[in-house]
Design a protein around this motif. Structure first.
Motif: not given
Lengths: 317, 201
Positions: A33, A37, A119, B164
Motif C-alpha cells: 500500500k 502511495n 486498487n 503491508d
C-alpha cells in the motif's frame, strides 16, 4: 547489496519513481500500500495515461506514457495464467513503456472487478483516465464506478459508455457530470424513447460527443461542443437550419467545428442549398458524394460533405 | 575528462591549485577539506546561496576556516565536488513533467557512480541536501534502472521494501515507542481477556 529506497528523502524517492519505465512503476505500485502511495504522489498530473475497460466477465487495465502510440508488434505476448476464480493475461511492450493486464472471471465478477478498479485506479489517479464500459456491463455497476471516479476527482479524459440499456437518469447524470471542454464522451447505449435532456445553462461543451441512439438530441444544446457525432434516430434538420448552422460556424459564433449527422430526409440535391454562401469554390462531386471546402473567419479550413445520408464536417482532413 | 582527473582537490592529498579563479574551501564531517571553484559551486543551489550570503573575498577564503558541511562525509563530498567540477557552467535542467523522465547518464557520471549501493545512497542524500538537480537526476536514474525487468517480488528485495504487514508492525512499534503506556494497556487488556474477563474497566 540491496538499495534501501525507503530511507532516502521523499523528493529522491519521487525522482526515482518518475525515472522508472511504466512497467516498473506499475509493478512498484503492486508491492505494498505504501508503494502504491509513493506512486500516487510521484506521478505528475496527466503524465501517464490509464485506461480501464469494464467487460461482461472481466476487466482490462492499460498504462502508458500520455503520448504513447500503441503498436501491436512492439508488445511481447505472454501466456495467460489461471489463479482461483480468474485468468490473468499480462503483456508489456519492448522497453516497458506499455502495460496491459486483462482479467477474466469465472465467478464473483462484479465484486472482483470493483476491487481491481479501486486498487488500480488509486495509484494512477493523476493520470489521464479513460474508462470504457462494454455492452455486457450492468448500468448500475457502470454508474457506481463513474460516481466513484467523479467523487474522487479523477482527471477523466475519455468515457465510452456502451452498456446495452440505460435509464434517462443515468444518461442525464453522465452528460452533466462529464461536461468539460477536454472531455470525450461516447454513448453507445439504447436510450428510452421518452428521454428529454435538460442541458446546463449555456449548453454542453464537450471536446467530443458521440451518440449512437440520438433520437433525443436537440442540436442547439450542443453547439458549444467541438465535435459531435449523432447517428441512429437523429431528428431531421431542415436545409435552412443546416445552412444557418454552417454560417454560424464560419462566423465563429459557436465552438462546433466538426460533426457527423445521419440525416434521413436530406437528399443529394439539397447539398447546394446547405452550403450556399460558404465559399466561392465549386462543389466537388462523385457518384454518391459531394463536398465543398470553405474557411472559418479565423482561417481554419473546413470540409463539408454529403454521402449516403451522412452530412460530415471535418476540420482535420 | 576522466573521474580521476576531475579538478577537485583533496587538500590532504594534493597541492593547492594556483589558478586565479575564485575557489572556496569546504570541510566534510570527517574533517576532509576540499577546494571547489566558484563556477562548480553554482551547480548546488544550497552552496551557491551560502557563499553568496557569506560574501567571501579570495583572502577570506584563505584566512577564514573552511565552510563546514556537517552531514556529509569526505568520501561522498569528494564525489559530489568531482561531479560539480566536471559539469561546471552547464545549465540546471528543468523538469518537463514527463514520465518516464528522460535522463541520460553521461559516461563520466556512469564511472563516477560505479560505486556500491551504500555510497550511492549517501550520494543521493548529498545531492538532495545540497540541491544539485542534475546529480540528483542521474543518481536517481541509476537507482530507477535497478527496477528494469523486475517482478514485484524482486523489487521488494532490490529496494528493501517492507510488506503491508511489516509496515503495520513498524507503525505499531512507533506508536508504542511514543506512548509506552499504550503497550502496557494493551498487555493488560490481553491478560484480562485470557482470564475470561469481559469488561476492561
Amino acid at each position: 547489496m540491496p538499495f534501501p529506497l525507503r530511507r532516502i528523502p521523499l523528493l529522491a524517492i519521487k525522482e526515482i519513481i518518475k525515472s522508472m519505465d511504466t512497467r516498473a512503476i506499475f509493478f512498484f505500485s503492486l508491492v505494498s500500500k505504501k508503494s502504491a502511495n509513493f506512486v500516487m504522489i510521484s506521478i505528475p498530473k496527466y503524465s501517464l495515461s490509464a485506461e480501464f475497460i469494464f467487460k461482461e466477465n472481466g476487466f482490462l487495465f492499460e498504462l502508458m506514457p500520455k503520448d504513447y502510440i500503441k503498436h501491436e508488434v512492439d508488445i511481447i505476448p505472454v501466456f495467460p495464467t489461471t489463479v482461483g476464480n480468474h485468468s490473468l493475461f499480462t503483456r508489456f511492450s519492448f522497453g516497458g513503456l506499455y502495460v496491459n493486464c486483462e482479467w477474466t472471471y469465472f465467478s464473483e465478477v462484479e465484486e472482483s472487478i470493483r476491487n481491481l478498479f479501486y486498487n488500480y485506479s488509486r495509484p494512477f489517479k493523476n493520470s489521464k483516465i479513460n474508462m470504457k464500459f462494454e455492452a455486457g456491463t450492468k448500468e448500475e455497476f457502470a454508474m457506481e464506478i463513474m460516481r466513484f471516479a467523479w467523487d474522487n476527482g479523477f482527471p477523466l479524459d475519455n468515457i465510452g459508455f456502451r452498456v446495452k440499456n440505460a435509464s434517462p437518469e443515468s444518461i442525464q447524470e453522465l452528460l452533466n457530470r462529464c461536461n468539460e471542454q477536454h472531455m470525450s464522451l461516447h454513448i453507445g447505449t439504447q436510450i428510452p424513447m421518452g428521454f428529454k435532456c435538460t442541458p446546463p445553462p449555456g449548453g454542453y461543451k464537450f471536446k467530443s460527443l458521440s451518440v449512437n441512439y440520438a433520437h433525443w438530441v436537440n442540436l442547439d444544446d450542443f453547439l458549444q461542443c467541438r465535435k459531435v457525432i449523432f447517428t441512429t434516430g437523429f431528428p431531421d434538420l431542415t436545409v435552412e437550419y443546416l445552412n444557418d448552422l454552417l454560417k454560424k460556424i464560419v462566423d465563429v459564433e459557436c465552438r462546433l467545428q466538426s460533426f457527423l449527422f445521419q440525416l434521413k430526409s436530406i437528399n443529394p440535391t439539397d447539398f447546394t442549398e446547405i452550403v450556399e454562401g460558404l465559399s466561392e469554390s465549386e462543389i466537388e462531386q462523385g457518384e454518391d458524394w459531394q463536398e465543398l471546402e470553405f474557411e472559418r473567419k479565423d482561417g481554419l479550413k473546413l470540409l463539408i460533405s454529403l454521402s449516403n445520408g451522412y452530412l460530415d464536417l471535418e476540420d482535420d482532413y | 575528462m576522466s573521474v580521476e582527473n576531475a579538478p577537485v582537490v583533496d587538500v590532504d592529498e594534493a597541492a593547492i591549485p594556483v589558478e586565479k579563479k575564485m575557489y572556496y574551501r569546504f570541510e566534510s564531517n570527517d574533517k576532509k577539506e576540499f577546494r571547489v571553484s566558484e563556477l562548480a559551486i553554482q551547480q548546488s543551489e544550497t552552496l551557491n546561496r551560502l557563499v553568496e550570503a557569506m560574501g567571501y573575498t579570495s583572502e577570506d577564503v584563505e584566512n577564514k576556516p573552511a565552510i563546514a558541511i556537517e552531514n556529509i562525509d569526505g568520501k561522498t563530498l569528494k564525489l559530489v565536488f568531482q561531479w560539480c567540477e566536471h559539469h561546471k557552467g552547464e545549465a540546471i535542467p528543468v523538469d518537463d513533467g514527463s514520465v518516464p523522465k528522460i535522463v541520460e547518464i553521461p559516461e563520466f557520471d556512469a564511472k563516477l557512480m560505479d560505486i556500491d549501493n551504500g555510497l550511492l545512497f549517501k550520494l543521493i542524500w548529498a545531492a538532495d541536501y545540497l540541491n544539485i538537480v542534475q546529480l540528483l537526476n542521474v543518481s536517481c536514474k541509476k537507482v530507477a534502472n535497478m527496477a528494469q525487468g523486475k517482478t514485484p517480488a524482486q523489487l521488494r528485495r532490490v529496494y528493501l521494501l517492507p510488506s503491508d504487514e511489516e509496515d503495520e508492525a513498524a507503525k505499531r512499534a512507533a506508536q508504542e515507542a511514543q506512548d509506552p503506556r499504550a503497550r502496557e494497556v494493551e498487555e493488560e487488556f490481553e491478560e484480562r481477556k485470557r482470564q475470561g474477563g469481559n469488561s476492561f474497566f
